[in-house]
Design a protein around this motif. Structure first.
Motif, PDB file in Angstrom:
ATOM      1  N   PHE A 139     -19.844  15.290-100.961  1.00  0.00           N
ATOM      2  CA  PHE A 139     -18.909  15.672 -99.899  1.00  0.00           C
ATOM      3  C   PHE A 139     -18.118  16.912-100.287  1.00  0.00           C
ATOM      4  O   PHE A 139     -17.901  17.802 -99.473  1.00  0.00           O
ATOM      5  CB  PHE A 139     -17.945  14.529 -99.576  1.00  0.00           C
ATOM      6  N   ARG A 140     -17.664  16.974-101.533  1.00  0.00           N
ATOM      7  CA  ARG A 140     -16.902  18.131-102.007  1.00  0.00           C
ATOM      8  C   ARG A 140     -17.738  19.397-101.861  1.00  0.00           C
ATOM      9  O   ARG A 140     -17.262  20.415-101.345  1.00  0.00           O
ATOM     10  CB  ARG A 140     -16.478  17.936-103.467  1.00  0.00           C
TER      11      ARG A 140
ATOM     12  N   ASP B 273     -19.448   7.165 -96.341  1.00  0.00           N
ATOM     13  CA  ASP B 273     -19.027   7.277 -97.738  1.00  0.00           C
ATOM     14  C   ASP B 273     -19.590   6.193 -98.637  1.00  0.00           C
ATOM     15  O   ASP B 273     -19.563   6.322 -99.851  1.00  0.00           O
ATOM     16  CB  ASP B 273     -17.505   7.337 -97.853  1.00  0.00           C
TER      17      ASP B 273
ATOM     18  N   GLU C 123     -18.222  20.423 -98.166  1.00  0.00           N
ATOM     19  CA  GLU C 123     -16.995  20.992 -97.604  1.00  0.00           C
ATOM     20  C   GLU C 123     -16.707  22.374 -98.166  1.00  0.00           C
ATOM     21  O   GLU C 123     -16.266  23.266 -97.442  1.00  0.00           O
ATOM     22  CB  GLU C 123     -15.830  20.033 -97.831  1.00  0.00           C
TER      23      GLU C 123
ATOM     24  N   ALA D  21     -18.778  11.284-103.738  1.00  0.00           N
ATOM     25  CA  ALA D  21     -17.654  12.186-103.472  1.00  0.00           C
ATOM     26  C   ALA D  21     -18.021  13.619-103.849  1.00  0.00           C
ATOM     27  O   ALA D  21     -17.570  14.571-103.206  1.00  0.00           O
ATOM     28  CB  ALA D  21     -16.425  11.725-104.250  1.00  0.00           C
TER      29      ALA D  21
ATOM     30  N   GLN E 131     -12.393  17.341 -92.808  1.00  0.00           N
ATOM     31  CA  GLN E 131     -13.407  16.824 -93.727  1.00  0.00           C
ATOM     32  C   GLN E 131     -14.777  16.856 -93.069  1.00  0.00           C
ATOM     33  O   GLN E 131     -14.900  16.880 -91.849  1.00  0.00           O
ATOM     34  CB  GLN E 131     -13.081  15.387 -94.143  1.00  0.00           C
ATOM     35  N   HIS E 132     -15.828  16.839 -93.890  1.00  0.00           N
ATOM     36  CA  HIS E 132     -17.195  16.849 -93.379  1.00  0.00           C
ATOM     37  C   HIS E 132     -17.469  15.553 -92.622  1.00  0.00           C
ATOM     38  O   HIS E 132     -17.065  14.477 -93.056  1.00  0.00           O
ATOM     39  CB  HIS E 132     -18.189  17.011 -94.530  1.00  0.00           C
TER      40      HIS E 132
ATOM     41  N   VAL F  46     -12.198   9.653 -90.476  1.00  0.00           N
ATOM     42  CA  VAL F  46     -12.519  10.894 -91.177  1.00  0.00           C
ATOM     43  C   VAL F  46     -11.604  11.975 -90.623  1.00  0.00           C
ATOM     44  O   VAL F  46     -11.547  12.197 -89.417  1.00  0.00           O
ATOM     45  CB  VAL F  46     -14.000  11.303 -90.959  1.00  0.00           C
TER      46      VAL F  46
ATOM     47  N   LEU G  77     -20.021  13.785 -92.340  1.00  0.00           N
ATOM     48  CA  LEU G  77     -20.826  12.797 -93.054  1.00  0.00           C
ATOM     49  C   LEU G  77     -19.976  11.845 -93.893  1.00  0.00           C
ATOM     50  O   LEU G  77     -20.468  10.835 -94.386  1.00  0.00           O
ATOM     51  CB  LEU G  77     -21.862  13.487 -93.952  1.00  0.00           C
ATOM     52  N   ARG G  78     -18.687  12.134 -94.040  1.00  0.00           N
ATOM     53  CA  ARG G  78     -17.803  11.235 -94.802  1.00  0.00           C
ATOM     54  C   ARG G  78     -17.715   9.846 -94.186  1.00  0.00           C
ATOM     55  O   ARG G  78     -17.329   8.900 -94.856  1.00  0.00           O
ATOM     56  CB  ARG G  78     -16.403  11.827 -94.934  1.00  0.00           C
TER      57      ARG G  78
END
Length: 147
Positions: A111-112, A103, A115, A108, A96-97, A92, A99-100
């Motif tokens: 996550f977007r 995944d 972030e 997605a 990026q966060h 990761v 928590l990715r």
């Protein structure tokens, strides 16, 4: 510096891998640094084999550089090497966060939004369920969350 390490002297790009590497660079690398952190999938067996060797060496090298920086008291460089050491271990990127790394369990889109909002783990932990569910409605690109 890492790419020029002696451990990687024997690794060469094979002609049959060039197209796949170019595609991975375009689709999986958000930064100029071409690392395996982006979790791009590879089809070529030789490329998968090289990636496994590189990732094991990369993890060891970044941890060693972190230790050197820590012992020398280089605060900013120590933080940078710690971030990249964790990035290599968890695949990761530091921007990026976190928590990715899960995944396979989250979309997605989630996550977007996390972030965009700057919703780090501490903030999520302190927020009630309704507030976390409200991320979808209160987050707009370029503006922090008020959840």
């Amino acid at each position: 510096m890492i790419a020029h390490s002696s451990e990687f002297e024997n690794i060469a790009i094979r002609e049959e891998e060039e197209n796949e590497l170019e595609m991975l660079a375009r689709t999986s690398c958000p930064l100029e640094i071409k690392l395996y952190i982006s979790r791009g999938s590879m089809d070529s067996f030789s490329l998968v084999s090289d990636a496994a060797y590189i990732s094991a060496s990369l993890a060891r090298i970044t941890r060693a550089l972190f230790g050197i920086c820590l012992r020398r008291g280089w605060c900013e460089m120590t933080l940078l090497m710690l971030e990249y050491s964790k990035a290599v271990d968890r695949q990761v990127w530091p921007h990026q966060h976190s928590l990715r790394q899960f995944d396979n369990h989250l979309s997605a889109e989630i996550f977007r939004k996390l972030e965009e909002c700057g919703a780090d783990l501490d903030r999520l932990f302190e927020t009630e369920e309704k507030g976390i569910g409200g991320i979808n409605s209160v987050c707009t690109k370029g503006r922090g969350c008020s959840f």
